[in-house]
Write a protein that holds these residues in place. Structure first.
Motif, PDB file in Angstrom:
ATOM      1  N   LEU A  89       0.493  13.296  21.677  1.00 30.82           N
ATOM      2  CA  LEU A  89       0.672  13.777  23.045  1.00 30.82           C
ATOM      3  C   LEU A  89      -0.594  13.691  23.894  1.00 30.82           C
ATOM      4  CD1 LEU A  89       2.968  16.884  22.494  1.00 30.82           C
ATOM      5  CD2 LEU A  89       3.587  14.641  23.369  1.00 30.82           C
ATOM      6  N   SER A  90      -1.633  13.049  23.397  1.00 31.65           N
ATOM      7  CA  SER A  90      -2.862  12.898  24.180  1.00 31.65           C
ATOM      8  C   SER A  90      -2.530  12.265  25.524  1.00 31.65           C
ATOM      9  CB  SER A  90      -3.862  12.011  23.440  1.00 31.65           C
ATOM     10  OG  SER A  90      -4.161  12.543  22.180  1.00 31.65           O
ATOM     11  N   GLY A  91      -2.919  12.930  26.605  1.00 30.75           N
ATOM     12  CA  GLY A  91      -2.683  12.392  27.944  1.00 30.75           C
ATOM     13  C   GLY A  91      -1.340  12.740  28.549  1.00 30.75           C
ATOM     14  N   TRP A  92      -0.403  13.294  27.780  1.00 31.01           N
ATOM     15  CA  TRP A  92       0.863  13.757  28.337  1.00 31.01           C
ATOM     16  C   TRP A  92       0.555  14.984  29.196  1.00 31.01           C
ATOM     17  CZ3 TRP A  92       6.205  12.830  26.437  1.00 31.01           C
ATOM     18  CH2 TRP A  92       6.309  11.680  25.651  1.00 31.01           C
ATOM     19  N   SER A  93       1.479  15.371  30.055  1.00 31.12           N
ATOM     20  CA  SER A  93       1.224  16.555  30.870  1.00 31.12           C
ATOM     21  C   SER A  93       2.501  17.334  31.180  1.00 31.12           C
ATOM     22  CB  SER A  93       0.521  16.174  32.173  1.00 31.12           C
ATOM     23  OG  SER A  93       1.324  15.311  32.931  1.00 31.12           O
ATOM     24  N   LEU A  94       2.312  18.624  31.413  1.00 28.43           N
ATOM     25  CA  LEU A  94       3.348  19.521  31.923  1.00 28.43           C
ATOM     26  C   LEU A  94       2.926  19.875  33.342  1.00 28.43           C
ATOM     27  CD1 LEU A  94       3.962  22.076  29.018  1.00 28.43           C
ATOM     28  CD2 LEU A  94       5.563  20.373  29.872  1.00 28.43           C
ATOM     29  N   LYS A  95       3.897  19.885  34.255  1.00 29.12           N
ATOM     30  CA  LYS A  95       3.588  20.205  35.644  1.00 29.12           C
ATOM     31  C   LYS A  95       4.521  21.304  36.136  1.00 29.12           C
ATOM     32  CE  LYS A  95       2.105  15.517  36.564  1.00 29.12           C
ATOM     33  NZ  LYS A  95       2.329  14.265  37.267  1.00 29.12           N
ATOM     34  N   THR A 145       8.090  19.916  34.560  1.00 21.72           N
ATOM     35  CA  THR A 145       8.189  18.467  34.419  1.00 21.72           C
ATOM     36  C   THR A 145       7.259  18.005  33.307  1.00 21.72           C
ATOM     37  OG1 THR A 145       8.642  18.247  36.778  1.00 21.72           O
ATOM     38  CG2 THR A 145       8.006  16.252  35.611  1.00 21.72           C
ATOM     39  N   LEU A 146       7.797  17.199  32.394  1.00 24.83           N
ATOM     40  CA  LEU A 146       7.030  16.615  31.291  1.00 24.83           C
ATOM     41  C   LEU A 146       6.855  15.125  31.568  1.00 24.83           C
ATOM     42  CD1 LEU A 146       5.835  16.848  28.368  1.00 24.83           C
ATOM     43  CD2 LEU A 146       8.145  16.289  27.550  1.00 24.83           C
ATOM     44  N   THR A 147       5.601  14.670  31.600  1.00 29.61           N
ATOM     45  CA  THR A 147       5.342  13.248  31.842  1.00 29.61           C
ATOM     46  C   THR A 147       4.472  12.680  30.728  1.00 29.61           C
ATOM     47  OG1 THR A 147       3.402  13.718  33.203  1.00 29.61           O
ATOM     48  CG2 THR A 147       5.480  13.448  34.362  1.00 29.61           C
ATOM     49  N   ASN A 148       4.663  11.387  30.459  1.00 25.84           N
ATOM     50  CA  ASN A 148       3.847  10.725  29.448  1.00 25.84           C
ATOM     51  C   ASN A 148       2.557  10.213  30.089  1.00 25.84           C
ATOM     52  OD1 ASN A 148       4.455   8.296  30.747  1.00 25.84           O
ATOM     53  ND2 ASN A 148       5.909   7.620  29.214  1.00 25.84           N
ATOM     54  N   PRO A 149       1.638   9.638  29.307  1.00 28.48           N
ATOM     55  CA  PRO A 149       0.357   9.188  29.869  1.00 28.48           C
ATOM     56  C   PRO A 149       0.490   8.078  30.919  1.00 28.48           C
ATOM     57  CG  PRO A 149       0.238   9.259  27.475  1.00 28.48           C
ATOM     58  CD  PRO A 149       1.659   9.508  27.851  1.00 28.48           C
ATOM     59  N   PHE A 150       1.643   7.408  30.964  1.00 34.10           N
ATOM     60  CA  PHE A 150       1.859   6.326  31.917  1.00 34.10           C
ATOM     61  C   PHE A 150       2.439   6.834  33.234  1.00 34.10           C
ATOM     62  CE2 PHE A 150       2.455   4.836  27.573  1.00 34.10           C
ATOM     63  CZ  PHE A 150       1.364   3.985  27.469  1.00 34.10           C
TER      64      PHE A 150
END
Length: 160
Positions: A89-95, A145-150
Motif C-alpha cells: 500500500l505504499s503511496g496509496w491514500s485515504l481522503k 475515498t481510497l486511491t492507489n499510487p497512480f
C-alpha cells in the motif's frame, strides 16, 4: 556414543511433537484478528479500476467500515485485502471530504488481511495505522475515498 543415539533421536522427536501440540493449542485459543472476516457495510460502493493499472490483477483492497465516526479517540477506517495476492500500500491514500489525506507508509497487506487506520495519533503496528489528525474526520453521510499510487479511485465509501 552409539548407546546415546537412540535416546537423542527420541528426545528430538518428543520435543518437536510437544512444541507442535503447544502451537496448535495456542492457535486455537488465540485466533489472529486479521483472519476474522469483516462483512462489508451497506454504504460500500466499489469503483472498478482501469484494466491497464498494474495493481488491479488479483488485488482488491476494500473499505469495510468506518467505526466511531465523530469521536477522535474511537474513529477508524477498517480495510481488507479481499484479493488473492499481497498488496503493497505504499503511496496509496485515504481522503476525507474536508480535504484531509492520509498517505500509506510502506505497508503490505496479505490476502484476507484486515487492518484499521485510526484518525488520532499513535504508533503504527501491523494491524493499526494512525492518521495523526488532531480533530475527528468522519461524520455520518460523509464519503471516504481510497486511491492507489497512480491516482485511480479504487473505492468510495459512504459512512452510514
Amino acid at each position: 556414543m552409539k548407546k546415546w543415539l537412540p535416546f537423542l533421536l527420541l528426545n528430538v522427536i518428543l520435543s518437536a511433537a510437544a512444541m507442535l501440540i503447544v502451537l496448535l493449542i495456542w492457535q486455537s485459543r488465540h485466533p489472529l484478528a486479521f483472519q476474522t472476516p469483516v462483512p462489508p457495510a451497506s454504504g460500500a460502493q466499489t469503483v472498478s479500476a482501469s484494466p491497464a493499472a498494474p495493481d488491479s490483477k488479483n488485488q482488491s483492497i476494500e473499505i469495510q467500515n468506518v467505526i466511531g465516526a465523530g469521536d477522535l479517540n474511537l474513529e477508524a477506517v477498517t480495510l481488507k485485502n479481499a484479493g488473492k495476492s499481497a498488496v503493497d500500500l505504499s503511496g496509496w491514500s485515504l481522503k476525507s471530504e474536508n480535504g484531509s489525506v492520509f498517505t500509506f507508509p510502506s505497508f503490505t497487506v496479505f490476502p484476507g488481511g484486515a487492518f484499521q487506520v485510526f484518525s488520532r495519533s499513535g504508533v503504527n503496528t501491523s494491524l493499526e495505522l494512525y492518521w495523526g489528525s488532531p480533530v475527528s474526520l468522519w461524520t455520518s453521510g460523509a464519503k471516504v475515498t481510497l486511491t492507489n499510487p497512480f491516482g485511480t479511485t479504487k473505492q468510495e465509501f459512504k459512512i452510514p
